[in-house]
Scaffold this motif. Sequence first.
Motif, PDB file in Angstrom:
ATOM      1  N   THR A  29       0.816  -1.211   0.000  1.00  0.00           N
ATOM      2  CA  THR A  29       0.000   0.000   0.000  1.00  0.00           C
ATOM      3  C   THR A  29       0.853   1.266   0.000  1.00  0.00           C
ATOM      4  O   THR A  29       0.310   2.362  -0.163  1.00  0.00           O
ATOM      5  N   THR A 100       0.261  -4.465   5.960  1.00  0.00           N
ATOM      6  CA  THR A 100      -0.166  -4.937   4.644  1.00  0.00           C
ATOM      7  C   THR A 100       1.063  -5.358   3.851  1.00  0.00           C
ATOM      8  O   THR A 100       2.079  -4.662   3.850  1.00  0.00           O
ATOM      9  N   GLY A 102       1.733  -7.528  -0.044  1.00  0.00           N
ATOM     10  CA  GLY A 102       1.040  -8.241  -1.104  1.00  0.00           C
ATOM     11  C   GLY A 102       1.565  -7.961  -2.488  1.00  0.00           C
ATOM     12  O   GLY A 102       2.595  -7.314  -2.664  1.00  0.00           O
ATOM     13  N   ILE A 118      -3.033 -10.481  -0.988  1.00  0.00           N
ATOM     14  CA  ILE A 118      -2.658  -9.551   0.077  1.00  0.00           C
ATOM     15  C   ILE A 118      -2.702 -10.297   1.403  1.00  0.00           C
ATOM     16  O   ILE A 118      -3.654 -11.025   1.690  1.00  0.00           O
ATOM     17  N   PHE A 120      -2.499  -9.585   5.558  1.00  0.00           N
ATOM     18  CA  PHE A 120      -2.725  -8.547   6.561  1.00  0.00           C
ATOM     19  C   PHE A 120      -2.279  -9.047   7.926  1.00  0.00           C
ATOM     20  O   PHE A 120      -2.381 -10.232   8.219  1.00  0.00           O
ATOM     21  N   ARG A 143      -4.936  -1.936  -4.357  1.00  0.00           N
ATOM     22  CA  ARG A 143      -4.402  -1.143  -3.236  1.00  0.00           C
ATOM     23  C   ARG A 143      -5.524  -0.465  -2.453  1.00  0.00           C
ATOM     24  O   ARG A 143      -5.510  -0.439  -1.220  1.00  0.00           O
ATOM     25  N   THR A 146      -7.285  -2.965  -0.368  1.00  0.00           N
ATOM     26  CA  THR A 146      -6.406  -3.360   0.740  1.00  0.00           C
ATOM     27  C   THR A 146      -6.493  -2.360   1.878  1.00  0.00           C
ATOM     28  O   THR A 146      -6.639  -2.741   3.050  1.00  0.00           O
ATOM     29  N   HIS A 149      -9.943  -2.648   3.561  1.00  0.00           N
ATOM     30  CA  HIS A 149     -10.103  -3.871   4.361  1.00  0.00           C
ATOM     31  C   HIS A 149      -9.265  -3.803   5.642  1.00  0.00           C
ATOM     32  O   HIS A 149      -9.734  -4.217   6.711  1.00  0.00           O
TER      33      HIS A 149
END
Length: 161
Positions: A29, A100, A102, A118, A120, A143, A146, A149
Motif C-alpha cells: 500500500t 499490509t 502483497g 494480500i 494482513f 491497493r 487493501t 479492508h
Amino acid sequence: MKNIIELSTQVGEELKAKKLLLSVAESCTGGGVSQAITEIAGSSEWFDCGFVTYSNSSKTELLDISASLIAQHGAVSEEIAAAMAQGAIANSEAHVSLSTTGIAGPTGAVPGKPVGTICFGWVVGGVTHTERLVFSGDRHAVREQTVAHALDKLLRYLKEL
C-alpha cells in the motif's frame, strides 16, 4: 464496503475513546493506510507512526524481521504480515498496529500467489491476527481494497476490546 475516510474516522474515534495509539507497517500500500489516517484532522491524538517497508531489507532494518523468516515464507505471507505488525508495535509508542504486504500487480505473481494476493496483520489487545485475501482489479483497485479492508478489520477488532 464503507469509504476509506469514513473508516479512518471511525478507527480514530475508537482509538481515542480507548486511549490507544496506532502504528502501521505497509508494503504493497506504500503509505496508503497512513495517508488515509492523516486525512483526518486530529489524527495526531491517536496515530503514532507509519513504516513503509517496501523492500525485504527495509522490513529487516526497520521492523526487525529476520531475513531467514522472509526467505522461509516469502514477503507476501501471513507470517511476514504478523511480524510486520509486531515490529510496528515494537519500534513505536503504539499499542495497536496493522500491516499490509502483497502483490498489487500487474506483475509479480508467483505460483500460489496470484496478482491481488494480500496478507494482513493486526495486533490489538496484545493478540496478533492475520488474514490472506485475493482482490481483483488493476493495481489501484487492489491497493484501495487493501487499505479499506485493513481499516475495516481493525475497526472490528477495536470494537471487540
